[in-house]
Design a protein around this motif. Structure first.
Motif, PDB file in Angstrom:
ATOM      1  N   GLN A 197     -14.846  10.381  -3.644  1.00 47.78           N
ATOM      2  CA  GLN A 197     -15.400   9.877  -4.058  1.00 47.78           C
ATOM      3  C   GLN A 197     -14.802   9.281  -4.704  1.00 47.78           C
ATOM      4  O   GLN A 197     -14.173   8.814  -6.153  1.00 47.78           O
ATOM      5  N   PHE A 198     -14.732   7.325  -3.986  1.00 46.81           N
ATOM      6  CA  PHE A 198     -14.422   6.490  -4.850  1.00 46.81           C
ATOM      7  C   PHE A 198     -14.852   6.392  -6.355  1.00 46.81           C
ATOM      8  O   PHE A 198     -15.576   6.051  -6.346  1.00 46.81           O
ATOM      9  N   GLY A 199     -14.419   6.236  -6.725  1.00 45.05           N
ATOM     10  CA  GLY A 199     -14.182   5.641  -8.174  1.00 45.05           C
ATOM     11  C   GLY A 199     -14.842   6.881  -9.534  1.00 45.05           C
ATOM     12  O   GLY A 199     -14.645   6.095 -10.957  1.00 45.05           O
TER      13      GLY A 199
ATOM     14  N   LEU B 260      -4.057   7.565  -1.481  1.00 40.30           N
ATOM     15  CA  LEU B 260      -3.777   6.434  -0.761  1.00 40.30           C
ATOM     16  C   LEU B 260      -4.100   5.666  -2.044  1.00 40.30           C
ATOM     17  O   LEU B 260      -5.098   5.811  -2.883  1.00 40.30           O
ATOM     18  N   GLY B 261      -2.701   4.425  -2.571  1.00 37.96           N
ATOM     19  CA  GLY B 261      -3.581   3.512  -3.982  1.00 37.96           C
ATOM     20  C   GLY B 261      -2.897   1.931  -3.447  1.00 37.96           C
ATOM     21  O   GLY B 261      -2.100   2.278  -2.168  1.00 37.96           O
ATOM     22  N   VAL B 262      -4.374   1.548  -3.158  1.00 38.37           N
ATOM     23  CA  VAL B 262      -4.123  -0.103  -2.871  1.00 38.37           C
ATOM     24  C   VAL B 262      -3.908  -0.614  -3.650  1.00 38.37           C
ATOM     25  O   VAL B 262      -4.511  -0.782  -4.940  1.00 38.37           O
ATOM     26  N   SER B 263      -2.773  -2.531  -3.109  1.00 39.93           N
ATOM     27  CA  SER B 263      -2.243  -3.041  -4.367  1.00 39.93           C
ATOM     28  C   SER B 263      -3.210  -4.410  -4.462  1.00 39.93           C
ATOM     29  O   SER B 263      -3.867  -4.668  -2.898  1.00 39.93           O
ATOM     30  N   VAL B 264      -3.111  -5.347  -5.201  1.00 38.10           N
ATOM     31  CA  VAL B 264      -3.903  -6.592  -5.322  1.00 38.10           C
ATOM     32  C   VAL B 264      -3.250  -7.200  -3.836  1.00 38.10           C
ATOM     33  O   VAL B 264      -4.395  -8.195  -3.337  1.00 38.10           O
ATOM     34  N   GLU B 265      -2.526  -7.439  -3.227  1.00 35.16           N
ATOM     35  CA  GLU B 265      -2.022  -8.271  -2.462  1.00 35.16           C
ATOM     36  C   GLU B 265      -1.899  -7.722  -1.070  1.00 35.16           C
ATOM     37  O   GLU B 265      -1.222  -8.548  -0.266  1.00 35.16           O
TER      38      GLU B 265
ATOM     39  N   MET C  65       1.080  -0.808   0.248  1.00 34.55           N
ATOM     40  CA  MET C  65       0.127  -0.261   0.286  1.00 34.55           C
ATOM     41  C   MET C  65       0.771   0.945  -0.091  1.00 34.55           C
ATOM     42  O   MET C  65       2.007   1.215   0.798  1.00 34.55           O
ATOM     43  N   ARG C  66       0.429   2.599  -0.760  1.00 36.21           N
ATOM     44  CA  ARG C  66       1.223   3.538  -0.579  1.00 36.21           C
ATOM     45  C   ARG C  66       0.833   4.263  -0.364  1.00 36.21           C
ATOM     46  O   ARG C  66      -1.343   4.552  -0.771  1.00 36.21           O
TER      47      ARG C  66
ATOM     48  N   GLU D 191      -7.355  18.280  10.499  1.00 33.32           N
ATOM     49  CA  GLU D 191      -8.261  17.571   9.462  1.00 33.32           C
ATOM     50  C   GLU D 191      -7.449  16.724   8.828  1.00 33.32           C
ATOM     51  O   GLU D 191      -5.994  16.580   7.879  1.00 33.32           O
ATOM     52  N   VAL D 192      -7.941  15.589   8.300  1.00 34.71           N
ATOM     53  CA  VAL D 192      -7.597  14.261   7.598  1.00 34.71           C
ATOM     54  C   VAL D 192      -8.433  14.077   5.916  1.00 34.71           C
ATOM     55  O   VAL D 192      -9.665  14.344   6.345  1.00 34.71           O
ATOM     56  N   LEU D 193      -7.746  14.933   4.562  1.00 33.93           N
ATOM     57  CA  LEU D 193      -8.795  13.815   3.963  1.00 33.93           C
ATOM     58  C   LEU D 193      -8.525  12.959   2.479  1.00 33.93           C
ATOM     59  O   LEU D 193      -7.192  13.244   2.688  1.00 33.93           O
ATOM     60  N   CYS D 194      -8.757  11.955   2.553  1.00 34.48           N
ATOM     61  CA  CYS D 194      -8.175  10.342   2.116  1.00 34.48           C
ATOM     62  C   CYS D 194      -9.169  10.753   0.776  1.00 34.48           C
ATOM     63  O   CYS D 194     -10.218  11.106   0.177  1.00 34.48           O
ATOM     64  N   VAL D 195      -7.819  10.941  -0.134  1.00 33.92           N
ATOM     65  CA  VAL D 195      -8.488  10.210  -1.754  1.00 33.92           C
ATOM     66  C   VAL D 195      -8.094   8.890  -2.390  1.00 33.92           C
ATOM     67  O   VAL D 195      -6.706   8.831  -2.612  1.00 33.92           O
ATOM     68  N   SER D 196      -9.272   8.245  -2.784  1.00 32.12           N
ATOM     69  CA  SER D 196      -8.273   7.479  -2.852  1.00 32.12           C
ATOM     70  C   SER D 196      -7.933   7.304  -5.172  1.00 32.12           C
ATOM     71  O   SER D 196      -8.207   7.914  -5.672  1.00 32.12           O
ATOM     72  N   GLN D 197      -6.646   6.422  -4.085  1.00 33.17           N
ATOM     73  CA  GLN D 197      -5.623   6.474  -5.823  1.00 33.17           C
ATOM     74  C   GLN D 197      -5.160   5.333  -6.894  1.00 33.17           C
ATOM     75  O   GLN D 197      -3.664   5.587  -6.209  1.00 33.17           O
TER      76      GLN D 197
END
Length: 207
Positions: free
Chosen positions: A126-128, A31-36, A1-2, A73-79
């Motif tokens: 907003q995911f996706g 935030l980038g999620v890997s398949v593993e 995860m990165r 605050e924390v703002l998370c963005v799926s990437q």
């Protein structure tokens, strides 16, 4: 995860013409999620994000306080593009977790943050969606996080076990065919060379 963690004075996420999220001073996290990735990777990233000492204390001393210490605050963005592997100049995203698995996994990371910190201070994109992310980086300060490589997965462990079993079987069978072939080749190249067995026979014939 990165994760790319940026200290910001403000950040916003817009989808189309609608602003879906915004924060003031704090952290914007791509935030980038890997398949593993596993829950262990998620726990590591959450812990690091919330405890990074990227802010000054009340006396102005830099690198002393975390986002939790300062109630920021924390703002998370799926990437998912953080999992890019370049093939020449073309990006390849096969190492990113598929969307149908990544979305619930990503949501669980957000819930982990909210339960660890203050839920009202954790914001999301907003995911996706195709998003416009506006980041006013403070410093600039940018930290890259990568979760440590965990224990080998079950498939890899199984592969290693099979390789070890093959090695043990090879040893139990004695010299391989290739070993015998090499010995025969040496004998042809050197007429005076003999194997141990031949040496023993010739010694018996000597008076």
């Amino acid at each position: 995860m990165r994760a790319i963690v940026q200290r910001v004075t403000k950040a916003t996420v817009t989808v189309g013409e609608e602003q879906v999220s915004s924060i003031g001073r704090g952290l914007c996290v791509l935030l980038g999620v890997s398949v593993e990735d596993t829950q262990k990777d998620a726990d590591y990233i959450v812990r690091k994000i919330l405890n990074l000492r990227l802010f000054e204390d009340e006396n102005g001393r830099a690198w002393s306080k975390s986002v939790m210490d300062r109630d920021f605050e924390v703002l998370c963005v799926s990437q998912f593009t953080l999992q890019c592997i370049l093939k020449g100049n073309k990006p390849d995203f096969h190492s990113a977790m598929p969307a149908e698995l990544a979305q619930p996994f990503y949501n669980s990371i957000l819930e982990n943050m909210r339960s660890t910190y203050k839920p009202e201070l954790i914001k999301d994109g907003q995911f996706g969606a195709y998003m416009q992310v506006n980041i006013q980086n403070d410093g600039p300060v940018t930290i890259e996080l990568t979760s440590p490589a965990g224990p080998k997965d079950a498939k890899l462990l199984s592969k290693q076990e099979k390789q070890q079993q093959r090695k043990e079987k090879t040893r139990s069978k004695g010299p391989s065919e290739s070993g015998r072939e090499k010995s025969a080749l040496r004998s042809r190249q050197d007429p005076n060379a003999t194997s141990g067995a031949e040496g023993a026979l010739s010694s018996e014939r000597e008076p």
